[in-house]
Write an enzyme that holds these catalytic residues in place. Structure first.
Site, PDB file in Angstrom:
ATOM      1  N   GLU A   1      64.647  41.680  27.486  1.00 56.76           N
ATOM      2  CA  GLU A   1      63.698  41.526  28.581  1.00 56.76           C
ATOM      3  C   GLU A   1      62.785  42.759  28.659  1.00 56.76           C
ATOM      4  O   GLU A   1      63.186  43.852  28.278  1.00 56.76           O
ATOM      5  CB  GLU A   1      64.442  41.367  29.915  1.00 56.76           C
ATOM      6  CG  GLU A   1      63.532  40.877  31.055  1.00 56.76           C
ATOM      7  CD  GLU A   1      64.162  41.000  32.441  1.00 56.76           C
ATOM      8  OE1 GLU A   1      64.949  41.925  32.674  1.00 56.76           O
ATOM      9  OE2 GLU A   1      63.850  40.151  33.303  1.00 56.76           O
TER      10      GLU A   1
ATOM     11  N   ARG B   1      67.960  53.507  31.550  1.00 56.69           N
ATOM     12  CA  ARG B   1      66.572  53.080  31.730  1.00 56.69           C
ATOM     13  C   ARG B   1      65.619  54.272  31.720  1.00 56.69           C
ATOM     14  O   ARG B   1      64.462  54.150  31.357  1.00 56.69           O
ATOM     15  CB  ARG B   1      66.422  52.326  33.061  1.00 56.69           C
ATOM     16  CG  ARG B   1      67.236  51.047  33.125  1.00 56.69           C
ATOM     17  CD  ARG B   1      67.092  50.406  34.495  1.00 56.69           C
ATOM     18  NE  ARG B   1      68.036  49.296  34.665  1.00 56.69           N
ATOM     19  CZ  ARG B   1      67.884  48.339  35.570  1.00 56.69           C
ATOM     20  NH1 ARG B   1      66.857  48.378  36.396  1.00 56.69           N
ATOM     21  NH2 ARG B   1      68.771  47.372  35.667  1.00 56.69           N
TER      22      ARG B   1
END
Ligand code: 8ZB
Length: 487
Positions: free
Chosen positions: A172, A101
């Site tokens: 997402e 991330r």
């Protein structure tokens, strides 16, 4: 390049693309976009995430989806198979680890090695970029259900390239929802641009015959976010995605806990997303909804956790959302075992089955709450357009600067942090302090009145202590915080 809400040209896209694919070695294997699309096309239609959601919407079904991700390919595959078979999950996730991330792929390399050495996952998710297209295709090919990437990545461009090239048909995230709740100091200009790229990529697949679903992350910080604020962000991200050509959008909302307010929030979200998409000329987008089971602190006791999961499932069933993201009895402790994860899924599905054909009927209270949420959302969104001089992307940046958009309890320094939420007597989340959010006097008075009622009943002032008590309430076994009794 100046930030604006405008579709990236092919040339702009391909220029950025070359740079993106060079940021890590696994980018080399996916240089040929046409070949990636051809591969994605070969994935059977029943494994397409966008189509499965569309079908569920048409059939008024509520689908279940867990969160799950571990470091190694074979272990991750075992986990997803277990959740699919034992947990009867309708849709599969791949939760991505925190290093990925943050684009810290070197750390993932170490995490993968350590996971092999210690024979347990040393990463808190599946490192999609390190495993690359070969690893991610293996996951997709070995499963018989659609797979989505779920993460929290401010710059997810390489990640998105790899997952779509692997036949994963849902992603997402968004320029706001994967920035403000997830990072301290990443500029919104940057993340909006980077997510325009991710949206444009999804749209290119779509234009070549591979439907791709995009899902803004609805719950944001998951901590007492008033419905109109999270709905505003979801609608903005839906509009930004639609501008890039995205056709399948799932807007999301995290359970607040008052059932009428939660159902109202979902209805308002569905209706206003459609309305705003139409208003800006996006006619053929398929909008579906996702409900997140309670995202705040959970009780440690497993039975109590199951109660929270069941309670959320009732709301999901009554609101007739397209899918529900499931919590587990281990939520208070961290990443669940596969058994606990499957148990959360089974518990949820049982509730959904029991309520399958029941409806929540429109009542005066429900329509009143839908109206309030819609009016608040309209105040926020109109102001965002206004401060952007009609440009939504620039409006978002300016609106965050001014506190028109404001997300409570976020780690980011790019949100004003003036909004203060608290529950009313009935557990609905209201605005205790609107900060700079431009509500009408009526809306401000309504929020105030509802909180004063609680204050009177609890014999306390309307103040920040209410907010504090509410943050800890659910994990302590109730919804609305009670003042500490001093003797
Ligand atoms: C914002 C989402 C937080 C939720 C869960 C957390 C929490 C995070 C994993 C995971 C299963 C993982 N979560 N990472 N659940 N496997 N690798 O996301 O527990 O509920």
């Amino acid at each position: 390049m100046k930030l604006e809400n405008r579709r990236l040209s092919n040339e702009e896209f391909m220029t950025i693309r070359e740079e993106v694919l060079n940021t890590w070695e696994t980018g080399a294997a996916i240089k040929d976009l046409q070949a990636n699309i051809e591969y994605a096309k070969s994935v059977p239609r029943e494994k397409n995430f966008a189509l499965k959601l569309q079908e569920a919407k048409n059939n008024k079904q509520v689908l279940t989806q867990p969160r799950a991700g571990v470091a190694l390919i074979s272990e991750h595959l075992n986990l997803l198979k277990y959740l699919s078979e034992e947990g009867e999950a309708d849709l599969l996730p791949t939760t991505v680890d925190s290093y990925t991330r943050q684009n810290r792929y070197e750390n993932c390399t170490i995490g993968i090695k350590e996971s092999v050495r210690l024979n347990r996952s040393m990463l808190n998710g599946f490192p999609v970029v390190n495993h690359g297209v070969s690893g991610c295709r293996k996951i997709q090919e070995s499963l018989d259900k659609p797979v989505q990437a779920r993460h929290g990545t401010p710059d997810a461009r390489l990640l998105s390239e790899i997952i779509h090239a692997s036949g994963w048909t849902s992603n997402e995230g968004g320029g706001i929802s994967y920035n403000i709740p997830y990072s301290k100091d990443v500029p919104l200009e940057r993340t909006i641009k980077d997510w325009q790229y991710c949206d444009r990529l999804a749209a290119i697949y779509e234009e070549h015959g591979v439907p791709i679903n995009r899902e803004p992350f609805g719950p944001l910080t998951g901590t007492l976010v008033p419905p109109s604020m999270s709905n505003s962000v979801a609608i903005i991200e839906a509009l930004l995605a639609a501008e890039q050509g995205v056709k399948h959008i799932t807007v999301g909302y995290g359970q607040c806990g008052n059932q009428i307010q939660d159902i109202a929030a979902i209805k308002a979200l569905e209706q206003q997303t459609d309305e705003y998409l139409l208003r800006y000329g996006y006619r053929d987008t398929v909008v579906t909804t996702v409900f997140h089971q309670w995202m705040g602190g959970f009780p440690k006791d497993e039975s109590k956790a199951y109660a929270a999961i069941s309670n959320a499932s009732v709301t999901a069933a009554m609101a007739k959302v397209t899918k529900v993201i499931v919590k587990t009895p281990h939520e208070a402790f961290g990443i669940p075992t596969k058994q606990a994860n499957a148990n959360g899924l089974k518990c949820t599905k049982m509730v959904l089955n029991l309520l399958a054909d029941q409806k929540s009927y429109m009542s005066k209270k429900l329509s009143e709450q839908i109206q309030i949420i819609k009016e608040e959302t309209k105040c926020i969104l109109e102001a965002v357009f206004e401060v952007g001089d009609g440009d939504l992307a620039r409006g978002v940046v300016e609106a965050f600067k001014r506190g028109i958009l404001d997300i409570p309890f976020a780690p980011s320094i790019h949100t004003a942090n003036k909004l203060l939420p608290a529950r009313d007597h009935y557990g609905a989340v209201r605005y205790l302090d609107c900060g700079n959010i431009p509500f009408t006097d009526e809306l401000k008075a309504y929020n105030r009145r509802m909180l004063e009622k609680r204050a009177k009943i609890q014999n306390r002032p309307v103040d920040f202590q209410m907010t504090v008590d509410d943050i800890f309430a659910v994990s302590e076994g109730k919804l609305v915080g009670k003042p500490e009794i001093t003797l």
